[in-house]
Design a protein around this motif. Structure first.
Motif, PDB file in Angstrom:
ATOM      1  N   GLN A   1      26.175  61.468  46.223  1.00 59.04           N
ATOM      2  CA  GLN A   1      24.777  61.668  45.858  1.00 59.04           C
ATOM      3  C   GLN A   1      23.837  60.955  46.827  1.00 59.04           C
ATOM      4  OE1 GLN A   1      24.473  60.330  41.857  1.00 59.04           O
ATOM      5  NE2 GLN A   1      25.477  62.132  41.004  1.00 59.04           N
ATOM      6  N   LEU A   2      24.341  59.963  47.542  1.00 58.66           N
ATOM      7  CA  LEU A   2      23.503  59.199  48.464  1.00 58.66           C
ATOM      8  C   LEU A   2      23.651  59.645  49.914  1.00 58.66           C
ATOM      9  CD1 LEU A   2      23.941  55.620  47.009  1.00 58.66           C
ATOM     10  CD2 LEU A   2      22.067  57.206  46.632  1.00 58.66           C
ATOM     11  N   MET A   3      24.571  60.553  50.194  1.00 54.32           N
ATOM     12  CA  MET A   3      24.772  61.036  51.559  1.00 54.32           C
ATOM     13  C   MET A   3      23.468  61.652  52.061  1.00 54.32           C
ATOM     14  SD  MET A   3      27.847  60.205  52.295  1.00 54.32           S
ATOM     15  CE  MET A   3      28.203  61.143  53.745  1.00 54.32           C
ATOM     16  N   GLY A   4      23.045  61.270  53.231  1.00 56.55           N
ATOM     17  CA  GLY A   4      21.822  61.799  53.797  1.00 56.55           C
ATOM     18  C   GLY A   4      20.563  61.131  53.266  1.00 56.55           C
ATOM     19  N   THR A   5      20.696  60.129  52.448  1.00 59.31           N
ATOM     20  CA  THR A   5      19.550  59.426  51.892  1.00 59.31           C
ATOM     21  C   THR A   5      19.214  58.249  52.797  1.00 59.31           C
ATOM     22  OG1 THR A   5      20.237  60.002  49.661  1.00 59.31           O
ATOM     23  CG2 THR A   5      18.676  58.199  49.871  1.00 59.31           C
ATOM     24  N   SER A   6      17.934  58.097  53.132  1.00 58.15           N
ATOM     25  CA  SER A   6      17.551  56.956  53.958  1.00 58.15           C
ATOM     26  C   SER A   6      17.502  55.708  53.096  1.00 58.15           C
ATOM     27  CB  SER A   6      16.191  57.201  54.615  1.00 58.15           C
ATOM     28  OG  SER A   6      15.168  57.074  53.669  1.00 58.15           O
ATOM     29  N   VAL A   7      17.576  54.559  53.748  1.00 57.50           N
ATOM     30  CA  VAL A   7      17.564  53.288  53.026  1.00 57.50           C
ATOM     31  C   VAL A   7      16.311  53.175  52.168  1.00 57.50           C
ATOM     32  CG1 VAL A   7      17.428  50.780  53.302  1.00 57.50           C
ATOM     33  CG2 VAL A   7      19.025  52.092  54.684  1.00 57.50           C
ATOM     34  N   GLY A   8      15.185  53.653  52.676  1.00 59.21           N
ATOM     35  CA  GLY A   8      13.937  53.562  51.937  1.00 59.21           C
ATOM     36  C   GLY A   8      13.922  54.374  50.654  1.00 59.21           C
ATOM     37  N   GLN A   9      14.842  55.320  50.525  1.00 58.00           N
ATOM     38  CA  GLN A   9      14.884  56.163  49.342  1.00 58.00           C
ATOM     39  C   GLN A   9      15.876  55.658  48.296  1.00 58.00           C
ATOM     40  OE1 GLN A   9      15.873  59.714  51.541  1.00 58.00           O
ATOM     41  NE2 GLN A   9      13.852  60.562  51.175  1.00 58.00           N
ATOM     42  N   LEU A  10      16.662  54.659  48.634  1.00 54.35           N
ATOM     43  CA  LEU A  10      17.640  54.140  47.684  1.00 54.35           C
ATOM     44  C   LEU A  10      16.951  53.306  46.618  1.00 54.35           C
ATOM     45  CD1 LEU A  10      20.493  52.972  50.071  1.00 54.35           C
ATOM     46  CD2 LEU A  10      20.566  54.903  48.506  1.00 54.35           C
ATOM     47  N   PRO A  11      17.413  53.402  45.389  1.00 52.21           N
ATOM     48  CA  PRO A  11      16.838  52.549  44.346  1.00 52.21           C
ATOM     49  C   PRO A  11      17.069  51.071  44.677  1.00 52.21           C
ATOM     50  CG  PRO A  11      18.269  54.237  43.401  1.00 52.21           C
ATOM     51  CD  PRO A  11      18.438  54.289  44.886  1.00 52.21           C
TER      52      PRO A  11
ATOM     53  N   ASP B   1      17.840  48.465  42.884  1.00 48.63           N
ATOM     54  CA  ASP B   1      19.046  47.833  42.336  1.00 48.63           C
ATOM     55  C   ASP B   1      20.295  48.281  43.083  1.00 48.63           C
ATOM     56  OD1 ASP B   1      18.746  50.379  41.234  1.00 48.63           O
ATOM     57  OD2 ASP B   1      19.704  49.825  39.340  1.00 48.63           O
ATOM     58  N   ARG B   2      20.290  49.508  43.585  1.00 53.21           N
ATOM     59  CA  ARG B   2      21.426  50.011  44.372  1.00 53.21           C
ATOM     60  C   ARG B   2      21.514  49.254  45.698  1.00 53.21           C
ATOM     61  NH1 ARG B   2      26.357  52.498  44.301  1.00 53.21           N
ATOM     62  NH2 ARG B   2      26.595  53.674  46.196  1.00 53.21           N
ATOM     63  N   LEU B   3      20.366  49.081  46.349  1.00 55.15           N
ATOM     64  CA  LEU B   3      20.342  48.318  47.602  1.00 55.15           C
ATOM     65  C   LEU B   3      20.815  46.893  47.385  1.00 55.15           C
ATOM     66  CD1 LEU B   3      17.055  49.300  49.441  1.00 55.15           C
ATOM     67  CD2 LEU B   3      19.386  49.579  50.255  1.00 55.15           C
ATOM     68  N   ARG B   4      20.324  46.266  46.316  1.00 54.44           N
ATOM     69  CA  ARG B   4      20.702  44.884  46.033  1.00 54.44           C
ATOM     70  C   ARG B   4      22.212  44.771  45.834  1.00 54.44           C
ATOM     71  NH1 ARG B   4      17.554  40.752  44.800  1.00 54.44           N
ATOM     72  NH2 ARG B   4      15.817  42.134  44.371  1.00 54.44           N
ATOM     73  N   SER B   5      22.812  45.727  45.132  1.00 52.54           N
ATOM     74  CA  SER B   5      24.255  45.659  44.900  1.00 52.54           C
ATOM     75  C   SER B   5      25.038  45.855  46.196  1.00 52.54           C
ATOM     76  CB  SER B   5      24.693  46.670  43.836  1.00 52.54           C
ATOM     77  OG  SER B   5      24.571  47.992  44.316  1.00 52.54           O
ATOM     78  N   ILE B   6      24.510  46.670  47.098  1.00 52.52           N
ATOM     79  CA  ILE B   6      25.172  46.874  48.399  1.00 52.52           C
ATOM     80  C   ILE B   6      25.116  45.584  49.212  1.00 52.52           C
ATOM     81  CG2 ILE B   6      25.010  48.057  50.627  1.00 52.52           C
ATOM     82  CD1 ILE B   6      24.008  50.536  49.006  1.00 52.52           C
ATOM     83  N   PHE B   7      23.921  45.012  49.341  1.00 52.02           N
ATOM     84  CA  PHE B   7      23.754  43.804  50.146  1.00 52.02           C
ATOM     85  C   PHE B   7      24.458  42.597  49.546  1.00 52.02           C
ATOM     86  CE2 PHE B   7      20.242  46.185  52.037  1.00 52.02           C
ATOM     87  CZ  PHE B   7      20.432  45.891  53.371  1.00 52.02           C
TER      88      PHE B   7
END
Length: 95
Positions: free
Chosen positions: A5-15, A17-23
């Motif tokens: 679902q996130l393929m092709g999504t730029s970092v700026g478009q990620l929720p 909380d999703r970014l925080r969990s990745i980092f």
């Protein structure tokens, strides 16, 4: 594992909380810096490398953590990034 679902999504478009969990899920230091050079986010590992906390790093310029020679180089790089970002915005507004 990659999230289809996130393929092709730029970092700026990620929720957020999703970014925080990745980092936060990596052992390495992760530092997210805006085109302006200001810290958007740093995980615990990055903050520890810099002798700080993630909250204390938020909003601080990346140049605060560089020696004088690298500071000048980083300022030039950030200026070029802003110019390129402006060119991308201009091209989008023409289309």
């Amino acid at each position: 594992m990659l999230d289809p679902q996130l393929m092709g999504t730029s970092v700026g478009q990620l929720p957020r909380d999703r970014l925080r969990s990745i980092f936060d899920g990596v052992f390495d230091g992760s530092w997210l810096v805006a085109d302006s050079g200001l810290t958007i986010y740093a995980n615990e590992a990055m903050a520890a490398l810099l002798g700080s906390t993630p909250d204390a790093l938020r909003g601080r310029p990346i140049t605060d953590f560089l020696d004088e020679a690298l500071r000048a180089e980083a300022k030039g790089f950030l200026a070029r990034q802003r110019i390129q970002a402006g060119e991308r915005i201009d091209r989008k507004s023409v289309v």
